[in-house]
Write an enzyme that holds these catalytic residues in place. Structure first.
Site, PDB file in Angstrom:
ATOM      1  N   ASP A 174      34.786 -13.447 -53.034  1.00 16.22           N
ATOM      2  CA  ASP A 174      36.230 -13.555 -53.289  1.00 16.22           C
ATOM      3  C   ASP A 174      36.620 -14.986 -53.643  1.00 16.22           C
ATOM      4  O   ASP A 174      37.504 -15.208 -54.476  1.00 16.22           O
ATOM      5  CB  ASP A 174      37.046 -13.016 -52.122  1.00 16.22           C
ATOM      6  CG  ASP A 174      36.808 -13.740 -50.808  1.00 16.22           C
ATOM      7  OD1 ASP A 174      35.744 -14.369 -50.642  1.00 16.22           O
ATOM      8  OD2 ASP A 174      37.690 -13.670 -49.926  1.00 16.22           O
ATOM      9  N   GLU A 194      37.019 -19.580 -50.404  1.00 15.77           N
ATOM     10  CA  GLU A 194      38.227 -18.823 -50.723  1.00 15.77           C
ATOM     11  C   GLU A 194      39.478 -19.678 -50.545  1.00 15.77           C
ATOM     12  O   GLU A 194      40.459 -19.516 -51.277  1.00 15.77           O
ATOM     13  CB  GLU A 194      38.326 -17.529 -49.921  1.00 15.77           C
ATOM     14  CG  GLU A 194      38.525 -17.669 -48.430  1.00 15.77           C
ATOM     15  CD  GLU A 194      37.221 -17.685 -47.666  1.00 15.77           C
ATOM     16  OE1 GLU A 194      37.231 -17.292 -46.486  1.00 15.77           O
ATOM     17  OE2 GLU A 194      36.187 -18.102 -48.230  1.00 15.77           O
TER      18      GLU A 194
END
Length: 338
Positions: A112, A55
């Protein structure tokens, strides 16, 4: 992986003009880059012992695109491809440690990170006009659909966003991190590559966040069962640093009035120390921690419909995570009405 025509989907993405949000954002990006971006394109998380993670690479890639920094963008993507894009699918390994002989210390993906990387690459092609291999972006999206979505056991036909391809999913429930839902990113990518499952996931995520907000601050982790939402088996039941991203992503998606954004904003405002915001909450809503870091305060400002201030020195005086959230808030403020 089957290729699909891209022109129609890409044309459907909204243009993202560089609306004027004042103060020292370009200088703050330069400060952030000098502190957290290694010369080879690796993002260093000083709050986690100097490791890098997917991420972090995805956030940095998007920030480089948003700040029109082509050189940094290329460095970040090159390091990411060489160091984290090493699974058998098109997703990234989560964690890389420079201190270990085997640098990849967790090969599981974090959805994510993959979502942000794909969105940043798509924006680079669509908005910035930079040369991007869109087959890479499409492959990431297709593997998210194939490996990181799951049916909601309590809502027929609805899809949940799993935190990773190997994350818990069994007869007892599906593990979900609500802060992984960036509704705008999911919808943009779904439209670009003709993947209605991503759009459907965003739609159900919207409903899930509304339901969670009815009970108070949005938790970091939940399990979705056939009977609704239950505490996670492997994580603490609290609303904390993960969940702070929920109002940021909703405001970025033009939904600052969403119940989940409102409940998080109001909870953050309950801090008792001047100049602080509350950043962690027990299941009963009581405050566990407060902070005066500019990055966390920027989330409350953004969720209030205002433009967060940013100073060139801010990334130098706070750790990686709030410094990064502050820059993401600036980009969100610039783009939320587009």
């Amino acid at each position: 992986m089957r290729r699909r025509p891209l022109i129609a989907g890409l044309a459907a993405l909204p243009l993202l003009p560089r609306a004027a949000v004042a103060w020292d954002a370009p200088e703050a990006w330069a400060t952030w880059r000098a502190r957290f971006l290694a010369p080879d394109g690796r993002v260093v998380d000083d709050g986690q012992g100097g490791i890098s993670h997917s991420e972090g690479q995805g956030y940095a890639l998007l920030l480089a695109q948003a700040f029109d920094d082509r050189d940094s963008f290329d460095l970040i993507e090159d390091w990411t491809r060489r160091s984290l894009a090493n699974r058998q699918d098109a997703l990234m390994s989560w964690a890389w440690d420079p201190a270990r002989a085997e640098h990849v210390i967790d090969w599981h993906n974090a959805t994510d990170g993959d979502l942000f990387r794909a969105w940043a690459l798509l924006r680079a092609a669509r908005v910035s006009g930079w040369p991007v291999d869109l087959s890479v972006v499409e492959a990431i999206c297709r593997y998210i659909v194939a490996l990181c979505l799951a049916p909601d056991p309590g809502v027929p036909g609805a899809l949940l966003l799993r935190p990773g391809a190997e994350a818990r999913r069994d007869d007892a429930g599906v593990l979900v991190n609500p802060s992984y839902y960036h509704l705008r990113a999911l919808r943009d990518l779904g439209a670009a590559f003709g993947l209605p499952a991503l759009t459907a996931t965003a739609d159900h995520g919207d409903n899930l966040l509304r339901a969670l907000a009815a009970a108070g601050p949005v938790p970091d982790w939940i399990e979705v069962t056939g009977d609704g939402v239950a505490p996670p088996r492997d994580h603490a039941m609290r609303s904390s640093y993960d969940a702070l991203r929920v109002p940021l992503y909703l405001a970025w998606s033009g939904m600052a009035d969403h119940p989940a954004a409102v409940v998080m904003r109001d909870a953050m405002r309950r801090a008792t120390h001047p100049g602080h915001v509350a950043v962690s909450f027990a299941p009963d809503g009581s405050i566990l921690a407060e902070s005066d870091q500019p990055g966390y305060r920027a989330i409350e400002t953004l969720a209030s419909g205002k433009n967060p201030r940013i100073d060139a020195r801010d990334p130098a005086v706070q750790p990686y995570y709030p410094a990064t959230l502050q820059l993401l808030c600036h980009v969100a403020a610039r783009e939320r009405h587009n």
